[in-house]
Design a protein around this motif. Structure first.
Motif, PDB file in Angstrom:
ATOM      1  N   MET A 263       3.770  -1.113   1.977  1.00  0.00           N
ATOM      2  CA  MET A 263       2.501  -1.346   2.273  1.00  0.00           C
ATOM      3  C   MET A 263       1.708  -0.251   2.557  1.00  0.00           C
ATOM      4  O   MET A 263       0.550   0.140   2.171  1.00  0.00           O
ATOM      5  CB  MET A 263       2.102  -2.334   3.291  1.00  0.00           C
ATOM      6  N   ALA A 264       2.065   0.520   3.431  1.00  0.00           N
ATOM      7  CA  ALA A 264       1.706   2.062   3.788  1.00  0.00           C
ATOM      8  C   ALA A 264       1.321   2.977   2.438  1.00  0.00           C
ATOM      9  O   ALA A 264       0.386   3.505   2.380  1.00  0.00           O
ATOM     10  CB  ALA A 264       2.476   2.811   4.660  1.00  0.00           C
TER      11      ALA A 264
ATOM     12  N   HIS B 181       5.350  -6.482  -1.395  1.00  0.00           N
ATOM     13  CA  HIS B 181       4.001  -5.703  -0.831  1.00  0.00           C
ATOM     14  C   HIS B 181       3.370  -6.433   0.433  1.00  0.00           C
ATOM     15  O   HIS B 181       2.453  -6.249   0.674  1.00  0.00           O
ATOM     16  CB  HIS B 181       2.912  -5.639  -1.863  1.00  0.00           C
ATOM     17  N   GLY B 182       4.200  -7.295   0.765  1.00  0.00           N
ATOM     18  CA  GLY B 182       3.730  -8.233   2.270  1.00  0.00           C
ATOM     19  C   GLY B 182       2.331  -8.729   2.082  1.00  0.00           C
ATOM     20  O   GLY B 182       1.581  -8.662   2.884  1.00  0.00           O
ATOM     21  N   CYS B 183       2.405  -9.937   1.029  1.00  0.00           N
ATOM     22  CA  CYS B 183       1.154 -10.698   1.135  1.00  0.00           C
ATOM     23  C   CYS B 183       1.027 -11.300   2.251  1.00  0.00           C
ATOM     24  O   CYS B 183       1.888 -11.955   2.724  1.00  0.00           O
ATOM     25  CB  CYS B 183       1.339 -11.510  -0.282  1.00  0.00           C
ATOM     26  N   PRO B 184      -0.203 -11.531   2.809  1.00  0.00           N
ATOM     27  CA  PRO B 184      -0.480 -12.265   3.976  1.00  0.00           C
ATOM     28  C   PRO B 184      -0.196 -13.813   3.658  1.00  0.00           C
ATOM     29  O   PRO B 184      -0.001 -14.662   4.795  1.00  0.00           O
ATOM     30  CB  PRO B 184      -1.912 -11.744   4.323  1.00  0.00           C
TER      31      PRO B 184
ATOM     32  N   GLU C  30       0.378 -11.284  -7.105  1.00  0.00           N
ATOM     33  CA  GLU C  30       1.305 -11.954  -8.212  1.00  0.00           C
ATOM     34  C   GLU C  30       0.908 -13.409  -8.394  1.00  0.00           C
ATOM     35  O   GLU C  30       0.796 -14.158  -9.581  1.00  0.00           O
ATOM     36  CB  GLU C  30       2.809 -11.811  -8.222  1.00  0.00           C
ATOM     37  N   HIS C  31       0.439 -14.124  -7.277  1.00  0.00           N
ATOM     38  CA  HIS C  31       0.109 -15.337  -7.340  1.00  0.00           C
ATOM     39  C   HIS C  31      -1.512 -15.640  -7.672  1.00  0.00           C
ATOM     40  O   HIS C  31      -2.021 -16.718  -8.100  1.00  0.00           O
ATOM     41  CB  HIS C  31       0.098 -16.175  -5.989  1.00  0.00           C
TER      42      HIS C  31
ATOM     43  N   VAL D  19       7.473 -13.863   3.816  1.00  0.00           N
ATOM     44  CA  VAL D  19       8.422 -14.538   4.269  1.00  0.00           C
ATOM     45  C   VAL D  19       9.457 -13.461   4.868  1.00  0.00           C
ATOM     46  O   VAL D  19      10.090 -12.848   4.328  1.00  0.00           O
ATOM     47  CB  VAL D  19       9.020 -15.849   3.836  1.00  0.00           C
ATOM     48  N   PRO D  20       9.559 -12.896   6.245  1.00  0.00           N
ATOM     49  CA  PRO D  20      10.458 -11.945   6.847  1.00  0.00           C
ATOM     50  C   PRO D  20      11.684 -12.608   6.166  1.00  0.00           C
ATOM     51  O   PRO D  20      12.053 -13.769   6.459  1.00  0.00           O
ATOM     52  CB  PRO D  20      10.212 -12.191   8.301  1.00  0.00           C
TER      53      PRO D  20
END
Length: 164
Positions: A118-119, A94-97, A140-141, A101-102
């Motif tokens: 994400m969209a 889900h692309g956590c900021p 999750e963290h 990591v790509p």
């Protein structure tokens, strides 16, 4: 006759062969394919811990349920009478900021997949809110205890105010 099942990497006689991905597969290797297939879409450890804490507080809920009948998306935890949908998102998917990591392998596919996720998450939130639902999203963290406290407080508030 010796045949190879799609993507298994072995013939029926059991001897190893050169691995070829099934038609249309995104997998870069047999090991990667097995790894990706093993990833859970529900009942992850963060979800189970949060649910356990909520259950211990006497809260009852639906697991991996569709909040809206016409919406083809499921929330991790659903409180139907309170109209509360809870999502516990994985950092990678889900692309956590903080933690995303790509990918190094097949970056075009996986980066696009995460962007689509994400969209879809934003669209899901908008549709649920438009239908009168409250949406809570956690990573999750995030500490499970803090998530459970916020969820319980939100359920209590929605029940008291008659919003749900």
């Amino acid at each position: 006759m010796v045949t190879q099942s799609a993507g298994s990497g072995q013939t029926q006689s059991g001897s190893p062969t050169e691995w070829t991905p099934p038609t249309g597969s995104w997998a870069s290797s047999a090991a990667r394919r097995r790894n990706m297939q093993a990833i859970r879409s529900r009942d992850t450890k963060p979800e189970r811990v949060v649910r356990s804490l909520l259950h211990a507080q006497g809260l009852r809920y639906r697991v991996a349920a569709k909040p809206l009948p016409g919406l083809r998306r499921t929330a991790d935890i659903v409180f139907r009478p309170a109209k509360l949908a809870v999502f516990i998102d994985g950092c990678y998917w889900h692309g956590c900021p903080e933690h995303y990591v790509p990918p190094k392998t097949n970056p075009g596919y996986w980066s696009d997949k995460v962007a689509r996720n994400m969209a879809r998450d934003r669209d899901t939130d908008e549709q649920l809110r438009a239908a009168g639902w409250t949406v809570l999203r956690f990573w999750e963290h995030d500490p499970a205890e803090e998530c459970a406290v916020k969820i319980a407080a939100t359920v209590s508030r929605l029940r008291k105010t008659g919003e749900g």
